[in-house]
Each structure stands twice: as structure tokens, then as C-alpha cells.
Design an enzyme around this catalytic site. Structure first.
Site, PDB file in Angstrom:
ATOM      1  CG  LEU A 240      -2.031  -0.855   1.441  1.00  0.00           C
ATOM      2  CD1 LEU A 240      -2.558  -0.728   2.875  1.00  0.00           C
ATOM      3  CD2 LEU A 240      -3.133  -0.468   0.465  1.00  0.00           C
ATOM      4  CG  HIS A 241       2.611   3.209  -3.070  1.00  0.00           C
ATOM      5  ND1 HIS A 241       2.144   2.130  -3.748  1.00  0.00           N
ATOM      6  CD2 HIS A 241       2.835   4.171  -4.000  1.00  0.00           C
ATOM      7  CE1 HIS A 241       2.093   2.404  -5.039  1.00  0.00           C
ATOM      8  NE2 HIS A 241       2.500   3.638  -5.219  1.00  0.00           N
ATOM      9  NE  ARG A 242      -1.708   3.780  -6.653  1.00  0.00           N
ATOM     10  CZ  ARG A 242      -0.758   4.051  -7.536  1.00  0.00           C
ATOM     11  NH1 ARG A 242      -0.316   5.293  -7.677  1.00  0.00           N
ATOM     12  NH2 ARG A 242      -0.261   3.128  -8.303  1.00  0.00           N
ATOM     13  NE  ARG A 275       2.972   8.757  -0.460  1.00  0.00           N
ATOM     14  CZ  ARG A 275       2.792  10.077  -0.515  1.00  0.00           C
ATOM     15  NH1 ARG A 275       2.097  10.687   0.421  1.00  0.00           N
ATOM     16  NH2 ARG A 275       3.302  10.779  -1.507  1.00  0.00           N
ATOM     17  CG  ASP A 327      -1.992   1.186  -2.909  1.00  0.00           C
ATOM     18  OD1 ASP A 327      -0.855   0.745  -3.171  1.00  0.00           O
ATOM     19  OD2 ASP A 327      -2.198   2.049  -2.018  1.00  0.00           O
TER      20      ASP A 327
END
Ligand code: UD1
Length: 414
Positions: A240-242, A275, A327
Site C-alpha cells: 500500500l502506498h497511494r 510513505r 494498490d
């Protein structure tokens, strides 16, 4: 001599650029070629941590960049502007015939925008060839025409703008042409070549299977290097990084809640993007994770947070997983070729062929919807060992990079 300048900056760029670099080297090794291609590799420095950048150069055998602009992180405006400022003098000095940009990150739009407005000053050597009369570099966009139709995504803006100023639009799936035609792009500029990221996956598949990551994470036993997927205990992989998923506390908390419930039945390995790592601390979500690095105890239920992995280790981890929750755009494509069920934690995808030809399903970010898609898959993993059959969308055959270089050579040299 034709000069091609290639731009990369962020993690998903390196796999795509690796295919182009190797296609140029193959082209130059061909004794029947008309002219040599000089290649210049520019790294903008958008990603800079060893695990987000150098490890990919090492794993993929990429040459070190000829230039690293070292821009680092910043807001979108700061990062894009800094890349543009540092790229312009380099472009004017090197005067390449073509600038190749890949994907949809800030480095992609920044460098293509600079290239579109650059004027070469003293470029006329009187040979009369098409190459030498050029006053600005041509722009080639690899992975053109993908659209999520969601303009809140920074990548969608980068894709639309880059395509609108590119001279060569190299597409990876068939419906990209429909998207580009709808936007008024001249279809003569569009070339359906296939998927450079899949070129790299196919090229390195055998090497990936020699990675010891499953042993290092305690998933497979030390003796299990010859294991088939059936003898490896089932586990899933999460990435997940969006910003839309991880920067909003409520959304991120809801996703983690759903993952925690899935992880009660299926251990989840989660290589955590920087992030995302920052947001986990900021929102106090550490309690949902088991943070162990290499060699924890036997992999157990729960969400196992680990450091980001290099390409070879990550491909081995993904190839043997029973379920992917992500994502990422690239992983939707990679799971299609690998035949691994993928639940995409987004409301839309710019890569619809992963749904029509592949194993991808869109769950959005609502925790009940995620669970309703994941639960039957998790139950079937417990009772059957069968994975879906890998599917190859048209032209995802390992030769996209070669097609791109053949087209550029044909259009520019002859
Ligand atoms: C970028 C791309 C995204 C791509 C993703 C892959 C844009 C707009 N976004 O998002 O499309 O899917 O890369 O990873 O170009 N950081 C580090 N070390 C690094 C790089 C970043 O610690 O080497 C941290 C910094 O705190 C930075 C944050 O991660 O502020 C986000 O990095 P950034 O490149 O801005 O965006 P990504 O989320 O990585």
C-alpha cells in the site's frame, strides 16, 4: 549515431527502463544495424533510498545512471519543478534525438515537459539527415494511453499531460488506443508494443526462484529451496502506498482493519513503503503489525511488516503467494502473468486488461467490500492448492522493449 536519453526516477520506472536498455544493447550487438544507438541514462533521484533505487539497479543488472539529478522528495510542485530545472541544462548539453519517459510518475511529466519546449541551438551539421536537422528532442512515452478516469490521482494528470505532448506513444494494452483517440491524439503516433515491465519479469523469472527470501522470512524451511508452491505454507502479500489510501487516517485505519481480519486466517507479509511507514507511526497503527525483519519465528497469523524488498526477493515472495492485496499498478499486471489472485484496493484501475484477461478484482477501500472479496479466496486456499492459470494479454511476451527500439530506429534512422 542516434542518441536516446532514457529517464527514470521512481521504483516502478526501473523495471521498465531495464527492458529498453537491454533492447538498445541487443540492437547495437546486431552486425546488420545501420547506425549505432548511443544511450544515456538519467536518474532524477525522485527515489533515493537504497531499497527503493540502488537495489533495483543491482538486481536488474542496470548500468549506473550517466547522470543523477538527486532531486529527492518534496511536494508535487517542488519535486516536479526541481526535476525540470535540473533536467533542462542536461538536455541542452546532450542534445539527444529522443527522450524516453516511462510510466506516470512526476519524473515522467517533468522531463517530457522540458523536452517539449527545448530548442537546440547550434544543431545543423549539413548532412541533411532527418536526425541532424532536428531542433528539439522527440518524446517517446512508454506505457501511454492508460486511464483510470480519476483526476484526483496525481498519476492520471501525469499520464494525460505526458501523452498530449509525446511524439511516440507506446502502448501496453489494446484499449489505450481508444483512450488516446478519444483525446484527439493522432493514431499514427500510437504503437501497440506490449508491456516492458513484463519483459523484465519474464527475463528474471528463473533468477527470482533462486532467492532465499522465503527461508529468510521463515515462510519455507531452510531445506525448502526446491519447494513447489504446494509445499510452501499459504501466505498473502500486501503493498500500500497511494496517498489516497494511506494519508487519510480513517481510510487507512479501515483498510488495516480488513487486513487484520484476513490475517487471522492467512498470514500477510507487508513490505512497507516509506510513505506508509511514516503514516503507520503518525496514526499509531503499529499495534496491528508484527514488525520483524529477516528470520522471524515460523511465519504466523497476523500482518508481518517488513522493509521494502529488492526486485528479485519481491518477485519470489509474490510468485509463491496465494493472494495479493495491493494498490500498486504494476502488481496488477505482474499477478496477471503469474496467475495469482489480486485484490486491488482502489475504486478504479487504469489497467483494465488485468481484470478482463487476468486475475485482478477491484475492491475499493471499504473494509466490508475488501472482506467480501477476500474471504471466499482465503477459504478456497485452505481447501484447494490450485491457483488460477497464468494469462498472457496480447503482446505481453517479453519483447516490448525490442519493438520500441525497432520502431524508433526505423522512424529516425532510415
Ligand atoms: C511515487 C509515484 C507513484 C509510484 C510510487 C512508487 C508520483 C506522483 N508518485 O509515489 O506513482 O507508484 O512512487 O513507489 O510520482 N521516500 C523515502 N525514500 C525514497 C523515496 C521516498 O523515504 O527513496 C518517502 C519520502 O518521505 C517521500 C515519500 O516517501 O516524501 C513519498 O515519496 P514520493 O516519491 O513523493 O511519492 P511515492 O508515494 O513514492
Amino acid at each position: 549515431m542516434m542518441k536516446i536519453m532514457m529517464v527514470c526516477g521512481a521504483r516502478p520506472n526501473f523495471m521498465k527502463i531495464a527492458s529498453i536498455v537491454s533492447a538498445i544493447d541487443e540492437y547495437n550487438a546486431n552486425p546488420g544495424k545501420t547506425k549505432e544507438i548511443e544511450r544515456l541514462l538519467v536518474h532524477t533521484g525522485q527515489h533515493y533510498d537504497g531499497k527503493m533505487s540502488q537495489s533495483f539497479f543491482d538486481d536488474l543488472g542496470l548500468p549506473q545512471p550517466d547522470v543523477n539529478l538527486e532531486v529527492g522528495s518534496g511536494s508535487h510542485a517542488e519535486q516536479t519543478a526541481e526535476i525540470m530545472k535540473r533536467f533542462e541544462p542536461l538536455l541542452k548539453e546532450a542534445e539527444p534525438d529522443v527522450v524516453v519517459v516511462v510510466g506516470d510518475v512526476n519524473s515522467t511529466i517533468a522531463c517530457s515537459l522540458v523536452a517539449s519546449k527545448t530548442q537546440y541551438s547550434g544543431r545543423s551539421n549539413g548532412t541533411g539527415s532527418r536526425l541532424n536537422s532536428r531542433k528539439r528532442p522527440l518524446i517517446a512515452h512508454v506505457e501511454a494511453g492508460l486511464r483510470s478516469f480519476d483526476r484526483t490521482m496525481p498519476e492520471e494528470i501525469n499520464r494525460i499531460l505526458t501523452d498530449s505532448i509525446s511524439d511516440f506513444l507506446f502502448t501496453s494494452e489494446e484499449n489505450a488506443l481508444t483512450n488516446l483517440t478519444r483525446e484527439g491524439v493522432d493514431p499514427n503516433k500510437v504503437f501497440f508494443v506490449g508491456n516492458t515491465m513484463i519483459d523484465t519479469l519474464l527475463k528474471h523469472k528463473a533468477k527470482c526462484s533462486s532467492s532465499s527470501i522465503l527461508q529468510r522470512l521463515g515462510i519455507a524451511g531452510v531445506q525448502a529451496s526446491d519447494s513447489s508452491i504446494d509445499s510452501i505454507p499459504p501466505y498473502g502479500v500486501v503493498t500500500l502506498h497511494r496517498p489516497s489510501n494511506v494519508d487519510d487516517e480513517k481510510t487507512f485505519g479501515g483498510i488495516i482493519g480488513a487486513l487484520s481480519r484476513i490475517a487471522e486466517d492467512l498470514p500477510l507479509i507487508f513490505p512497507v513503503h516509506p510513505r506508509t511507514r511514516n503514516r503507520i507511526s503518525e496514526f499509531g497503527l503499529e499495534g496491528s503489525f508484527k514488525f520483524e525483519n529477516e528470520r522471524p519465528q515460523q511465519v504466523s497469523r497476523g500482518i508481518h511488516g517488513i522493509e521494502p524488498l529488492g526486485y528479485i526477493d519481491f518477485m519470489q515472495l509474490m510468485s509463491n503467494a496465494r493472494l495479493i492485496l495491493t494498490d500498486s499498478g504494476g502488481m496488477q499486471e505482474e499477478t496477471t502473468i503469474l496467475g495469482i489472485p489480486c485484490i486491488t484496493l482502489r475504486e478504479n484501475t487504469e489497467r483494465p486488461c488485468t481484470i478482463t484477461c487476468g486475475t485482478n478484482r477491484l475492491a475499493g477501500v471499504d473494509s466490508e467490500k475488501i472482506l467480501s472479496l477476500a474471504s471466499p479466496l482465503v477459504q478456497s486456499i485452505a481447501t484447494t492448492a490450485g491457483a488460477p492459470k497464468p494469462v498472457s494479454p496480447p503482446l505481453w511476451d517479453g519483447h516490448a522493449g525490442e519493438r520500441i527500439i525497432a520502431i524508433l530506429a526505423d522512424k529516425l534512422i532510415f
